[in-house]
Design an enzyme around this catalytic site. Sequence first.
Site, PDB file in Angstrom:
ATOM      1  N   LYS A   1       0.842  -1.203   0.000  1.00 22.12           N
ATOM      2  CA  LYS A   1       0.000   0.000   0.000  1.00 22.12           C
ATOM      3  C   LYS A   1       0.873   1.247   0.000  1.00 22.12           C
ATOM      4  CE  LYS A   1      -3.867   2.076   2.609  1.00 22.12           C
ATOM      5  NZ  LYS A   1      -4.715   1.940   3.831  1.00 22.12           N
TER       6      LYS A   1
ATOM      7  N   SER B   1      -9.797   1.872   3.187  1.00 27.54           N
ATOM      8  CA  SER B   1      -8.937   2.642   2.315  1.00 27.54           C
ATOM      9  C   SER B   1      -7.935   1.801   1.529  1.00 27.54           C
ATOM     10  CB  SER B   1      -8.172   3.677   3.128  1.00 27.54           C
ATOM     11  OG  SER B   1      -7.271   3.049   4.019  1.00 27.54           O
TER      12      SER B   1
ATOM     13  N   SER C   1      -9.927  -0.530   7.245  1.00 29.49           N
ATOM     14  CA  SER C   1      -9.324  -0.349   5.919  1.00 29.49           C
ATOM     15  C   SER C   1      -8.652  -1.584   5.337  1.00 29.49           C
ATOM     16  CB  SER C   1      -8.310   0.793   5.956  1.00 29.49           C
ATOM     17  OG  SER C   1      -8.976   2.025   5.988  1.00 29.49           O
TER      18      SER C   1
END
Lengths: 479, 101
Positions: free
Chosen positions: A80, A155, A179
């Site tokens: 990420k 997210s 997330s």
Amino acid sequence: MENLSTLTIGEVKQGLKEKKFSAVELARAAMQFAEAENPKTNAYLSFSPELAEEAAKQVDAKLAHGEDPGLLGGVPIAVKDVLSTKGVKTTCASRLLENYVPAYDATAVERLKASGALIVGKANCDEFAMGSSNENSAFGPVRNPVALDRVPGGSSGGSAAVVAQGTAVASLGSDTGGSIRQPASFCGVVGVTPTYGRVSRYGLVAFASSLDHVGPFARNVSDAALVLEAIAGRDELDATSAFAPVDDYQAEMRKPVAGMKIGIPKEYFDGLEAETGDKIYAGLEVLKKLGCEVKEVSLPHTAYAISCYYIICTAEASSNLARYDGVRYTARAEAAGLNEMYSRTRGEFFGMECKRRIMLGTYVLSHGYYDAFYLKAQKVRTLIAGDFSNALADVDALIAPVSPFPAFKIGEKMADPMQMYLSDIYTITGDLAGIPCMSVPCGKTAAGLPVGMQIFSGHFKESTMFRLAYAFEQAGGVA
Amino acid sequence: MQFSKEEVRKVAKLANLDLTEAEVERMAHDMGEVLTHMEQLSSLDTSAVEPMTQVLFAAPATASLREDAVREKTLLGTEDALRNSALSGAGHFKVPRVIER
């Protein structure tokens, strides 16, 4: 070459061992496949072919010498874009950090490298990990590979999407209010939020420090547990990093589940879409057949969780994001005076959701409102954490839905931030309590959208959670 | 709870955050809505509850302390420290003039 899009860590290891392919061949094929497939979903923000190639050469050299290539030797993995990667752009999906290149690796990234992983690229996400749909990325939304007109969740939407799409074997994400688990459930993959402090936060760009967790995504429970094993454990560079030893998850998760006690928090089945509820109940039947005892429990402060969470996370975010002032981190808007330069830079480069959270956080921390909002929320957090320790004193684990509904359409919830915040209801509590939790695939709706079953266990009892998830998966899960 | 545009501007100033007129309007609406939801916490009696100031740390309180000595691993040289700066020169971060002569 094997079918790249369904490859598991076990298959990578076997393929390398049996010399079906070399790590360099796999790295090149995986990179080519990921770059070719990416336009469909926008799940990667950037690729790191040099990193992957270099790591692959080392894995091949070790294999040639009969050495162990590491726990994740030769495994293509995505990271990420909120985790710092030395020499590789780390944008946090923000225009503010569009050109930021960290001078060091996050501990989790360093440990991936040390275990032989091939880092393929950086995964798209909501700006500074703030969002539940991945629509807040400054570089465009991610599309759900299962249904391209829908969000992948957020997210860590990119991290979930690459695993579902098959453009990485596993990935790392971060979870502050759901997330990891929510996008895992939306994309039909396994996502794990470990105990607070289990994985070092060093080098994770801070959103809300008391809630931020780093964790893995994978195609199955065993792979997720393996990635967690590689990155978990005490790190002196993060003062909140835990000293507790890391369990042997591969051995622990294979223990039988008969006789294990599961709690069903009744508050987590209100306001749930019927189809999602049906799948979770079907999942519970599978666990009952395996010999688990199931009983209803109560987490009485659940209704206060959204308020509590959005006060604490915005307060911490407003403080953490204060560092982006136009001086140290690449982006600057020109102005004659210093204060003007700060305000203009932040106004010009932060997206709307970041601005909203900075504003809310500044307000709840400001003079005259601190006691009513921030201090109050910290007290309510004590109550929510207490709910979990009371419930988990009676049962080994809790099972609940991850999200009230499956993946929604792109654009559907963007107009109303409060509706978006409310969709986090079942996941934020795990972060507030700091306990381990995960999403494991639990069938699909009639429209073909994945549903995720959430498992919570006690502090540092990731093994308990993996044991249930693994048994559930081995039993075939829910169709 | 109503949140006025004037209040938005005041908080934005505290946060060093420039907002356009359209953003001020949007923010007044959104903050009003979110803060209204947050006010529900006041209905909960927490007079006997301690705030959760530490999430979890199952070790002695001083366990993360260390010798006050240079840690080579996290040492960032001037060049690396300045590499991401918006503007630098002569080994320093450069900012707009602060003091008028």
